[in-house]
Design a protein around this motif. Structure first.
Motif, PDB file in Angstrom:
ATOM      1  N   ARG A 108       0.837  -1.195   0.000  1.00 22.18           N
ATOM      2  CA  ARG A 108       0.000   0.000   0.000  1.00 22.18           C
ATOM      3  C   ARG A 108       0.873   1.246   0.000  1.00 22.18           C
ATOM      4  NH1 ARG A 108      -2.812  -3.924   2.430  1.00 22.18           N
ATOM      5  NH2 ARG A 108      -5.061  -4.038   2.026  1.00 22.18           N
ATOM      6  N   ALA A 109       0.372   2.288  -0.609  1.00 18.06           N
ATOM      7  CA  ALA A 109       1.130   3.545  -0.681  1.00 18.06           C
ATOM      8  C   ALA A 109       1.356   4.098   0.724  1.00 18.06           C
ATOM      9  CB  ALA A 109       0.385   4.556  -1.536  1.00 18.06           C
ATOM     10  N   ARG A 110       2.573   4.565   0.969  1.00 17.65           N
ATOM     11  CA  ARG A 110       2.910   5.190   2.249  1.00 17.65           C
ATOM     12  C   ARG A 110       2.938   6.709   2.078  1.00 17.65           C
ATOM     13  NH1 ARG A 110       8.334   2.825   4.560  1.00 17.65           N
ATOM     14  NH2 ARG A 110       7.704   4.248   6.237  1.00 17.65           N
ATOM     15  N   PRO A 111       2.526   7.429   3.110  1.00 17.77           N
ATOM     16  CA  PRO A 111       2.561   8.897   2.990  1.00 17.77           C
ATOM     17  C   PRO A 111       3.990   9.405   2.851  1.00 17.77           C
ATOM     18  CG  PRO A 111       2.096   8.233   5.253  1.00 17.77           C
ATOM     19  CD  PRO A 111       2.038   6.984   4.422  1.00 17.77           C
ATOM     20  N   ARG A 112       4.176  10.371   1.957  1.00 19.06           N
ATOM     21  CA  ARG A 112       5.491  10.973   1.771  1.00 19.06           C
ATOM     22  C   ARG A 112       5.608  12.220   2.649  1.00 19.06           C
ATOM     23  NH1 ARG A 112       6.075  11.053  -4.839  1.00 19.06           N
ATOM     24  NH2 ARG A 112       5.958   8.793  -5.179  1.00 19.06           N
ATOM     25  N   PRO A 113       6.838  12.572   2.980  1.00 19.87           N
ATOM     26  CA  PRO A 113       7.012  13.844   3.691  1.00 19.87           C
ATOM     27  C   PRO A 113       6.394  14.994   2.894  1.00 19.87           C
ATOM     28  CG  PRO A 113       9.032  12.577   3.753  1.00 19.87           C
ATOM     29  CD  PRO A 113       8.103  11.849   2.823  1.00 19.87           C
ATOM     30  N   PHE A 114       5.769  15.916   3.588  1.00 19.43           N
ATOM     31  CA  PHE A 114       5.094  17.110   3.064  1.00 19.43           C
ATOM     32  C   PHE A 114       3.934  16.785   2.136  1.00 19.43           C
ATOM     33  CE2 PHE A 114       9.586  17.622   3.469  1.00 19.43           C
ATOM     34  CZ  PHE A 114      10.219  17.339   2.280  1.00 19.43           C
ATOM     35  N   GLN A 115       3.412  15.533   2.180  1.00 17.26           N
ATOM     36  CA  GLN A 115       2.322  15.184   1.270  1.00 17.26           C
ATOM     37  C   GLN A 115       1.060  15.957   1.609  1.00 17.26           C
ATOM     38  OE1 GLN A 115       2.074  11.153   0.077  1.00 17.26           O
ATOM     39  NE2 GLN A 115      -0.124  11.170  -0.159  1.00 17.26           N
ATOM     40  N   ARG A 116       0.430  16.547   0.585  1.00 14.45           N
ATOM     41  CA  ARG A 116      -0.799  17.311   0.775  1.00 14.45           C
ATOM     42  C   ARG A 116      -2.012  16.590   0.187  1.00 14.45           C
ATOM     43  NH1 ARG A 116       1.139  23.505  -0.720  1.00 14.45           N
ATOM     44  NH2 ARG A 116       2.744  23.682   0.900  1.00 14.45           N
ATOM     45  N   LYS A 117      -1.818  15.914  -0.927  1.00 17.89           N
ATOM     46  CA  LYS A 117      -2.928  15.212  -1.556  1.00 17.89           C
ATOM     47  C   LYS A 117      -3.293  13.969  -0.737  1.00 17.89           C
ATOM     48  CE  LYS A 117      -1.817  16.631  -6.298  1.00 17.89           C
ATOM     49  NZ  LYS A 117      -1.486  16.142  -7.657  1.00 17.89           N
ATOM     50  N   PRO A 118      -4.577  13.562  -0.784  1.00 15.23           N
ATOM     51  CA  PRO A 118      -4.988  12.354  -0.074  1.00 15.23           C
ATOM     52  C   PRO A 118      -4.217  11.133  -0.576  1.00 15.23           C
ATOM     53  CG  PRO A 118      -6.897  13.587  -0.847  1.00 15.23           C
ATOM     54  CD  PRO A 118      -5.695  14.237  -1.451  1.00 15.23           C
ATOM     55  N   LEU A 119      -3.930  10.211   0.333  1.00 19.47           N
ATOM     56  CA  LEU A 119      -3.169   9.017  -0.003  1.00 19.47           C
ATOM     57  C   LEU A 119      -3.989   8.100  -0.905  1.00 19.47           C
ATOM     58  CD1 LEU A 119      -0.347   8.013   0.815  1.00 19.47           C
ATOM     59  CD2 LEU A 119      -1.448   6.599   2.550  1.00 19.47           C
ATOM     60  N   SER A 120      -3.361   7.580  -1.960  1.00 17.84           N
ATOM     61  CA  SER A 120      -4.053   6.658  -2.862  1.00 17.84           C
ATOM     62  C   SER A 120      -4.414   5.369  -2.126  1.00 17.84           C
ATOM     63  CB  SER A 120      -3.142   6.332  -4.055  1.00 17.84           C
ATOM     64  OG  SER A 120      -3.706   5.293  -4.828  1.00 17.84           O
ATOM     65  N   ARG A 121      -5.603   4.866  -2.416  1.00 21.68           N
ATOM     66  CA  ARG A 121      -6.038   3.604  -1.813  1.00 21.68           C
ATOM     67  C   ARG A 121      -5.600   2.394  -2.625  1.00 21.68           C
ATOM     68  NH1 ARG A 121     -12.331   4.930  -0.105  1.00 21.68           N
ATOM     69  NH2 ARG A 121     -11.859   6.675   1.318  1.00 21.68           N
ATOM     70  N   LYS A 122      -4.913   2.638  -3.737  1.00 18.74           N
ATOM     71  CA  LYS A 122      -4.516   1.549  -4.618  1.00 18.74           C
ATOM     72  C   LYS A 122      -3.537   0.612  -3.925  1.00 18.74           C
ATOM     73  CE  LYS A 122      -2.657   0.688  -9.257  1.00 18.74           C
ATOM     74  NZ  LYS A 122      -2.130   1.312 -10.488  1.00 18.74           N
ATOM     75  N   VAL A 123      -3.764  -0.696  -4.066  1.00 12.60           N
ATOM     76  CA  VAL A 123      -2.893  -1.718  -3.513  1.00 12.60           C
ATOM     77  C   VAL A 123      -2.122  -2.359  -4.666  1.00 12.60           C
ATOM     78  CG1 VAL A 123      -2.778  -3.911  -2.281  1.00 12.60           C
ATOM     79  CG2 VAL A 123      -4.420  -2.166  -1.570  1.00 12.60           C
ATOM     80  N   ARG A 124      -0.824  -2.435  -4.511  1.00 13.23           N
ATOM     81  CA  ARG A 124       0.023  -2.994  -5.564  1.00 13.23           C
ATOM     82  C   ARG A 124       0.522  -4.369  -5.147  1.00 13.23           C
ATOM     83  NH1 ARG A 124       5.797  -0.444  -7.479  1.00 13.23           N
ATOM     84  NH2 ARG A 124       6.041  -1.593  -9.422  1.00 13.23           N
ATOM     85  N   ARG A 125       0.345  -5.338  -6.008  1.00 17.08           N
ATOM     86  CA  ARG A 125       0.787  -6.703  -5.735  1.00 17.08           C
ATOM     87  C   ARG A 125       2.264  -6.854  -6.085  1.00 17.08           C
ATOM     88  NH1 ARG A 125      -1.147 -11.069  -2.823  1.00 17.08           N
ATOM     89  NH2 ARG A 125      -0.717 -13.047  -3.868  1.00 17.08           N
TER      90      ARG A 125
END
Length: 291
Positions: free
Chosen positions: A58-75
Motif C-alpha cells: 500500500r502507498a505510504r505517505p510521503r514527507p510534506f504530502q498534501r494530496k490524499p493518499l491513494s487507496r490503490k494496492v500494488r501486488r
C-alpha cells in the motif's frame, strides 16, 4: 559476453532499429554466463513458481504530502533470494549488455528519467499515455518469444529462461529481470507506433509503462498506439492520457519541461514548507529523520 548490434543512425525512436540478439544455443554457454551448472539451472527452473512470497504493498505517505493518499494496492510477487540470485545473474550477464534503442529508457543501465525527458524538450505538443497493469499482462508466451524469436536463443534455453523469469504465467513484480524484459516485449509489439512516429516526424520514448510522444502531429499517434498495444494484449489507462498543446504546462515523469528540464512548482513549494516545519520544530522527533 554476448552483445547486440548497435542501432543504425536515426534509429533511436523512429523506424526500425536493429533488434538486439543473444544467439544463445547451448546449455554450456548458459552455464558459463550465469555461473550455475546445468543441473542447478534445470532444477531451479522446474520449481521456480514455488520460490515467491507475494505481498500487497500500500502507498505510504510521503514527507510534506498534501494530496490524499491513494487507496490503490500494488501486488508485489517478491521472488525469494535463491531465485532472485539467478535472476540477477540473468539480468546482469544476459539482458543488461544488450544495446537497446534509445527510446527505451526505463530500467536501462545508465539511463535516468532525464534521458526520456530530453528527447521531448522544446516540443510544441506532448502526449503521455500509461499502459494499464503492464507487468501482470505480459504473458509467459510473450517472454518465451522474446528469448526465442527476438534474442535468438534455442527452444531449450528459451524455455529455461522463461521459467526462471516468469511467475504464474506473467512477468513478476519485484524481479530483477522484469523491467528489461518488459522493454523487450514492448519492442515486439510497438512497430506500428514506431512506423507512425517516423511518418509523422514524432519523437517517442518509454519509461517502463509510461509512453510519451512529442511533435506537431503527436496527437495523431494516439490511436495507433492504442491499437498496437491492444493487439499485444495491453490496454491504455484513459484517465492518465494527457495531451498538452503549445500553451499548456508540460510535465513528463515528474519533470517540468521548458527550455530546460526543471522541478515542478508544487515540489519546490512542498520542500520549502518542509524546511520551515523542521526549523520551527513542528515535526515529531520520531519521524524527523524520515521527514
Amino acid at each position: 559476453m554476448p552483445h547486440s548490434h548497435e542501432p543504425g543512425p536515426g534509429a533511436e525512436f523512429q523506424g526500425e532499429p536493429t533488434p538486439p540478439r543473444l544467439d544463445l544455443h547451448s546449455i554450456r554457454e548458459l552455464e558459463v554466463l550465469v555461473g550455475y551448472t546445468c543441473q542447478e539451472i534445470k532444477s531451479l527452473a522446474r520449481v521456480a513458481g514455488g520460490h515467491y512470497s507475494p505481498f500487497d504493498k500500500r502507498a505510504r505517505p510521503r514527507p510534506f504530502q498534501r494530496k490524499p493518499l491513494s487507496r490503490k494496492v500494488r501486488r508485489i510477487d517478491n521472488p525469494l533470494e535463491d531465485l532472485k540470485k539467478i535472476q540477477r545473474r540473468i539480468q546482469r550477464r544476459l539482458l543488461r549488455p544488450l544495446v537497446l534503442p534509445q527510446y527505451l529508457c526505463g530500467g536501462v543501465r545508465g539511463k535516468t528519467v532525464l534521458d526520456a525527458v530530453m528527447l521531448h524538450i522544446g516540443s510544441a505538443v506532448l502526449v503521455k499515455l500509461d499502459i494499464r497493469n503492464f507487468f501482470p499482462r505480459i504473458t509467459n508466451l510473450q517472454v518465451y518469444d522474446v528469448w526465442s524469436k527476438l534474442l535468438n536463443c534455442s527452444p531449450e534455453i528459451s524455455s529455461l529462461l522463461t521459467k526462471l523469469t516468469t511467475y504464474e504465467r506473467h512477468v513478476p513484480q519485484g524481479a530483477p529481470t522484469s523491467s528489461l524484459l518488459a522493454n523487450l516485449v514492448l519492442y515486439t509489439v510497438d512497430a506500428p507506433i514506431r512506423n507512425t512516429c517516423k511518418e509523422k516526424g514524432v519523437r517517442y520514448s518509454s519509461w517502463v509503462d509510461d509512453l510519451a510522444f512529442s511533435g506537431d502531429d503527436a496527437r495523431e499517434v494516439v490511436n495507433t498506439a492504442v491499437e498496437a498495444l491492444r493487439a499485444g494484449g495491453f490496454s491504455v489507462s484513459h484517465k492518465k492520457l494527457r495531451i498538452m498543446g503549445p500553451g499548456d504546462r508540460k510535465v513528463l515523469c515528474g519533470v517540468l519541461m521548458g527550455k530546460f528540464p526543471n522541478v515542478v512548482r508544487e515540489r519546490i513549494s512542498n520542500l520549502r514548507s518542509g524546511i520551515h516545519k523542521l526549523r520551527a520544530g513542528r515535526v515529531p522527533w520520531a519521524t524527523r529523520e524520515e521527514y
